[in-house]
Design an enzyme around this catalytic site. Structure first.
Site, PDB file in Angstrom:
ATOM      1  N   HIS A 145       0.821  -1.230   0.000  1.00  0.00           N
ATOM      2  CA  HIS A 145       0.000   0.000   0.000  1.00  0.00           C
ATOM      3  C   HIS A 145       0.843   1.264   0.000  1.00  0.00           C
ATOM      4  CE1 HIS A 145      -3.644  -2.274   0.476  1.00  0.00           C
ATOM      5  NE2 HIS A 145      -3.254  -2.809   1.617  1.00  0.00           N
TER       6      HIS A 145
ATOM      7  N   ASP B 152      -2.356 -10.676  -2.249  1.00  0.00           N
ATOM      8  CA  ASP B 152      -2.930 -10.206  -0.986  1.00  0.00           C
ATOM      9  C   ASP B 152      -4.418  -9.896  -1.203  1.00  0.00           C
ATOM     10  OD1 ASP B 152      -1.811  -8.717   1.787  1.00  0.00           O
ATOM     11  OD2 ASP B 152      -3.629  -7.782   0.961  1.00  0.00           O
TER      12      ASP B 152
ATOM     13  N   HIS C 113      -5.999  -7.384  -0.364  1.00  0.00           N
ATOM     14  CA  HIS C 113      -6.193  -5.964  -0.675  1.00  0.00           C
ATOM     15  C   HIS C 113      -5.414  -5.570  -1.924  1.00  0.00           C
ATOM     16  CE1 HIS C 113      -6.619  -6.485   3.746  1.00  0.00           C
ATOM     17  NE2 HIS C 113      -7.694  -5.748   3.550  1.00  0.00           N
TER      18      HIS C 113
ATOM     19  N   ASP D 289      -4.037 -13.042   3.611  1.00  0.00           N
ATOM     20  CA  ASP D 289      -5.320 -12.594   4.178  1.00  0.00           C
ATOM     21  C   ASP D 289      -6.502 -12.997   3.293  1.00  0.00           C
ATOM     22  OD1 ASP D 289      -4.317 -10.754   2.360  1.00  0.00           O
ATOM     23  OD2 ASP D 289      -4.459  -9.021   3.689  1.00  0.00           O
TER      24      ASP D 289
END
Ligand code: SP5
Ligand code: ZN
Length: 344
Positions: free
Chosen positions: A160, A196, A198, A285
């Protein structure tokens, strides 16, 4: 498979993060990496190595030097102003406000250099993130020296973090630093596959207008999932990088069949690109038991993921990103790596 382990990760240790206006126990905690290390050792997966220091220059190839300097000194500034515990931003330069002038105010710079209030900046965030990037560069060294693959066990995660901002628990974009270092070593085409839960907004943004890095990501649809403001299917790259970005957003609750169909599609794009190196942003995740995410992968699916990645035949650097079902992430990571080893 060899692992490079960021043994300084524990310096970044937040106790709480903001969620819905409350301080809740932090999800991105040192125990995550401790469980992975234990699982790697229990499975006798291979040698665990310490990172070697490649200095700040490789980080400055993807991050603004002023941003890195800020992160380095931010917690000391926070304490000097009377802040207690971990530092959080509270104001951001959104549309119509200027982000091209660095204010003197610490609070203003915290906002300028961040994207959310859910990422505690702790006393040890900088050294942990710095050594995490060094671990990734050391893992890259192994692969460039001829290892089929290497895994980097590190935290905080990276995908991120943008060229000049932190967020989503990330401070230094490890995948971007490693990809740029591979190019600087002489490679011409590097693929980053981000699995991931996200979307890796930072990684995408860093390479969005470039053709020497192809970014592909499978993630929760940003209409409902963090990071909300990037990761849609119509983001395909721009300028010289047009066609070198591929997003596969899936609805929260997507089935494993949908997830593996997206993986097939992403890998078909990467095969057409013909990378000389694959970097995997390996967040686990996507696990059904993850407390902040909504996909349904389990141990057999993580093994299958590793098998499919290995079957592509590319030199592969796997970097740890998210995964918050603390006790399970070690077994999930080992499943990916054993799947990879079994198939390569
Ligand atoms: C690297 C990575 O996986 N970063 C994820 C950042 C997610 N930030 C938003 C966290 C929202 C926490 N939601 C708590 C839900 C409790 N039920
Ligand atoms: Zn994640």
């Amino acid at each position: 498979m060899k692992t490079v382990y960021n043994d300084k990760h524990g310096l970044h240790a937040a106790t709480h993060e903001f969620f819905r206006g409350q301080l809740v126990p932090a999800f991105e905690i040192p125990a995550r990496a401790d469980y992975v290390l234990k699982a790697l050792r229990d499975a006798a997966l291979g040698e665990v190595l310490a990172p070697s220091d490649h200095g700040l220059a490789p980080l400055e190839r993807v991050h603004a030097p002023a941003y890195l300097r800020f992160v380095q000194g931010a917690h000391a500034e926070w304490l000097a102003l009377g802040g207690e515990g971990d530092a959080f931003p509270a104001v951001w330069p959104v549309r119509s406000l200027r982000s091209d002038v660095e204010p003197k105010s610490f609070a203003a710079r915290m906002g300028l250099y961040s994207m959310d209030s859910g990422t505690p900046l702790t006393a040890g965030s900088w050294p942990a993130a710095y050594w995490g990037a060094q671990a990734c560069l050391s893992g890259l060294d192994l692969v460039l020296a001829g290892e089929r693959a290497a895994y980097v066990l590190t935290r905080p995660p990276g995908h991120h973090a943008g060229a000049d901002f932190f967020g989503g628990y990330c401070f230094v974009n490890n995948a971007a630093v490693a990809a740029q270092a591979a190019l600087d070593h002489g490679l011409k085409r590097v693929a980053i596959l981000d699995v991931d839960y996200h979307h890796g907004n930072g990684t995408q943004a860093i390479f969005y207008e470039r053709a020497d890095v192809f970014y592909a990501s499978i993630h929760g649809d940003p209409q409902t999932e963090y990071p909300f403001f990037l990761g849609h299917a119509d983001e395909r790259g721009a300028g010289a990088g047009a066609g070198c970005n591929a997003n596969y957003p899936l609805p929260a609750g997507a089935s494993n069949d949908e997830w593996f169909a997206a993986l097939d599609a992403a890998l078909a794009r990467l095969r057409a690109y013909a990378p000389e190196l694959l970097i995997v942003s390996l967040g686990v995740d996507t696990y059904g038991g993850d407390p902040i995410s909504h996909f349904k992968l389990d141990r057999p699916e993580f093994t299958r993921m590793g098998q499919i990645l290995a079957a592509q035949g590319w030199p592969t650097l796997l970097l740890q990103e998210g995964g918050y079902a603390t006790e399970a992430i070690g077994l999930n990571v080992v499943a990916v790596l054993q799947g990879f080893e079994g198939a390569s």
